[in-house]
Design an enzyme around this catalytic site. Structure first.
Site, PDB file in Angstrom:
ATOM      1  N   LEU A 156       1.571  -2.279  -6.926  1.00  0.00           N
ATOM      2  CA  LEU A 156       2.344  -1.475  -7.840  1.00  0.00           C
ATOM      3  C   LEU A 156       2.154  -1.616  -9.300  1.00  0.00           C
ATOM      4  O   LEU A 156       2.017  -0.596  -9.837  1.00  0.00           O
ATOM      5  CB  LEU A 156       4.015  -1.966  -7.621  1.00  0.00           C
ATOM      6  CG  LEU A 156       5.001  -1.246  -8.471  1.00  0.00           C
ATOM      7  CD1 LEU A 156       5.245   0.384  -8.162  1.00  0.00           C
ATOM      8  CD2 LEU A 156       6.347  -1.529  -8.228  1.00  0.00           C
ATOM      9  N   LYS A 157       1.506  -2.828  -9.344  1.00  0.00           N
ATOM     10  CA  LYS A 157       1.104  -2.986 -11.001  1.00  0.00           C
ATOM     11  C   LYS A 157      -0.162  -1.923 -11.284  1.00  0.00           C
ATOM     12  O   LYS A 157      -0.345  -1.421 -12.281  1.00  0.00           O
ATOM     13  CB  LYS A 157       0.678  -4.350 -11.308  1.00  0.00           C
ATOM     14  CG  LYS A 157       0.210  -4.406 -12.718  1.00  0.00           C
ATOM     15  CD  LYS A 157       0.867  -4.046 -13.729  1.00  0.00           C
ATOM     16  CE  LYS A 157       0.522  -4.204 -15.241  1.00  0.00           C
ATOM     17  NZ  LYS A 157       0.150  -5.480 -15.773  1.00  0.00           N
TER      18      LYS A 157
END
Length: 296
Positions: A174-175
């Site tokens: 997700l980062k």
């Protein structure tokens, strides 16, 4: 597992104690946690925090280890080997990896932790130094529901919101998504500003106008205001932004998904890393301005 409160886990050990970690450390100390750290340079931005000589020494002493290093290579150097943090950790320990690293490095650390009986959560943060200072980080966590809940007191102390992204590895992925949007947005701004200047628009009017329109995020408006005055004091250095985009483009290629926009953004960010490695990544706007002035 007992919740990681100051009463139950009084001493936190940072592996890496740079601009982001020192700001996290202030919030944690104010909440009642003790903080120690290891940095390769042996220096700390916070004189109140004891710096130990090795990552292993920190892990042997701390109740919880927090990794906050810049890339895969730094993570490998600080986690493994005879002086690495994993050697110093005991079964039942907790390692929170707030670093922005590749999915492969994330999975390797998880496997190594499991082999030692250590709980590893990938928990990179969204936000730069202003958010870290203002307690406004968003923590993106991969791990089990129970493990994320147990670490919640620490996450709540360093950030305003914790997003449980899914099982282990999900936070790291997700980062990359978040930073890909951030990097591509900045390169789009840099290129369109370059066009506006080359076409004859007044520079002050252009930057002021872009600061008012809804299509530009608050983050990128902050970068535009800095670029207008030529202030590229680092909040998120070019070398790290380019690194994150490179990791994302590589991860996308492994999924065989076409991503020409992100691949192009990587080239602009690579220019920024080459010319302004330690300045803020918004320096890419200045590079594109030089093209508009035929001074590249």
């Amino acid at each position: 597992m007992t919740a990681l409160t100051p009463q139950n886990t009084p001493l936190l050990g940072f592996i890496g104690f740079g601009a982001m970690a020192t700001r996290m450390g202030v919030h944690l100390r104010n909440a009642g946690y003790g903080v120690i750290a290891y940095t390769p340079s042996g220096k700390s931005g916070d004189p109140a925090v004891e710096i130990l000589p090795t990552a292993r020494a920190v892990a042997e002493k701390a109740d919880v280890v927090i990794a906050c290093v810049p890339d895969d290579e730094a993570l490998e150097a600080s986690m493994y080997g005879e002086n690495g943090a994993l050697v110093g950790m005991k079964a039942g320990g907790v390692l929170l990896n707030t670093s922005s690293v590749s999915p492969e490095a994330t999975d390797a650390l998880l496997a190594a932790g499991r082999a030692k009986g250590v709980t590893v959560l990938d928990a990179p943060v969204s936000g730069s130094t202003p958010e870290a200072e203002a307690h406004a980080l968003v923590i993106l966590v991969g791990g089990s529901v129970e493990d994320v809940a147990n670490a919640a007191p620490i996450f709540d102390t360093i950030g305003k919101l914790t997003i449980h992204a899914g099982p282990s590895g999900s936070g790291a992925k997700l980062k990359l998504v978040v930073n890909g949007i951030m990097g591509a947005g900045l390169t789009a701004l840099a290129e369109t500003v370059s066009y506006g200047l080359a076409s004859g628009l007044d520079r002050s009017m252009l930057f002021d106008a872009l600061d008012q329109v809804a299509v530009i995020s608050p983050h990128h408006k902050r970068k535009l205001r800095a670029a207008k005055t030529g202030d590229f004091t680092s909040q998120f250095p070019s070398r790290l932004m380019q690194k994150d985009m490179r990791l994302l483009v590589d991860a996308i290629a492994r999924q065989a998904i076409p991503a020409p926009t992100l691949a192009g953004a990587l080239q602009v960010l690579s220019l920024g890393r080459h010319a302004h490695p330690n300045d803020d990544y918004s320096a890419a706007i200045a590079i594109m301005e030089r093209f508009a002035a035929n001074d590249a």
